[in-house]
Design a protein around this motif. Structure first.
Motif, short mmCIF file in Angstrom:
data_model
loop_
_atom_site.label_atom_id
_atom_site.label_comp_id
_atom_site.label_asym_id
_atom_site.label_seq_id
_atom_site.Cartn_x
_atom_site.Cartn_y
_atom_site.Cartn_z
N UNK A 118 0.88 -1.17 0.00
CA UNK A 118 0.00 0.00 0.00
C UNK A 118 0.91 1.22 0.00
N UNK A 119 0.77 2.07 -1.02
CA UNK A 119 1.71 3.16 -1.25
C UNK A 119 1.08 4.53 -1.07
N UNK A 120 1.91 5.47 -0.58
CA UNK A 120 1.59 6.88 -0.55
C UNK A 120 2.51 7.57 -1.54
N UNK A 121 2.36 8.86 -1.70
CA UNK A 121 3.26 9.61 -2.58
C UNK A 121 4.68 9.68 -2.02
N UNK A 122 4.84 9.36 -0.74
CA UNK A 122 6.15 9.43 -0.07
C UNK A 122 6.72 8.08 0.29
N UNK A 123 6.08 6.99 -0.15
CA UNK A 123 6.60 5.67 0.15
C UNK A 123 5.52 4.76 0.71
N UNK A 124 5.93 3.55 1.14
CA UNK A 124 4.96 2.57 1.60
C UNK A 124 4.38 2.88 2.98
N UNK A 125 3.15 2.43 3.18
CA UNK A 125 2.50 2.46 4.50
C UNK A 125 3.16 1.33 5.31
N UNK A 126 3.39 1.56 6.61
CA UNK A 126 4.05 0.57 7.43
C UNK A 126 3.07 -0.18 8.32
N UNK A 127 3.52 -1.37 8.74
CA UNK A 127 2.71 -2.29 9.52
C UNK A 127 3.64 -3.08 10.43
N UNK A 128 3.07 -3.76 11.41
CA UNK A 128 3.84 -4.76 12.14
C UNK A 128 4.18 -5.85 11.13
N UNK A 129 5.42 -6.33 11.13
CA UNK A 129 5.82 -7.37 10.19
C UNK A 129 4.98 -8.64 10.38
N UNK A 130 4.56 -9.21 9.26
CA UNK A 130 3.82 -10.48 9.25
C UNK A 130 2.54 -10.45 10.08
#
Length: 134
Positions: A118-130
């Motif tokens: 999931x991308x924004x204009x400034x890079x990917x959205x972050x999440x807890x891994x896995x």
């Protein structure tokens, strides 16, 4: 509608209330408003959950409020209209099954074996891994 929205989330005991004000969040805004605890909620916050902890999805610095996010590899598209019917809401249920955190800690959607961040204009959205995203 554009502008600020009232959002009610079932995060009590999972995310500290003091951590929420001023936090940039990822929301679904095209679901039919729902009443929670007597308050109409006009969006749904997305969070990752690995079974031990829950964290709101992270938005990179510099992303403008209200920016439409996209799935990597799918390009820009117009947002879907309000999902009002039970059939439309079932679409969200199917999409939710494909959402999760990658090993690198990015929020992503997997369809037909292909993982799209999931991308924004400034890079990917972050999440807890896995982690699951809901």
């Amino acid at each position: 509608p554009p502008g600020p929205r009232t959002v009610v989330a079932g995060l009590a005991g999972k995310v500290a209330l003091g951590d929420l004000p001023g936090t940039r969040v990822v929301c679904l805004t095209n679901l039919k408003p729902a009443r929670m605890r007597g308050i109409e909620s006009a969006a749904m916050l997305l969070a990752s959950d690995d079974g031990d902890r829950v964290e709101l999805l992270g938005v990179p610095e510099g992303v403008k409020d209200g920016e439409l996010l996209e799935f990597e590899g799918f390009g820009k598209s117009a947002p879907d209209g309000m999902l009002k019917s039970k059939g439309a809401v079932k679409v969200w249920d199917r999409v939710k099954e494909g959402l999760g955190g990658t090993e690198e800690g990015h929020a992503a959607y997997t369809i037909d074996g292909k993982t799209c961040r999931i991308m924004t204009s400034k890079g990917p959205v972050t999440s807890i891994a896995n982690a699951d995203i809901q």
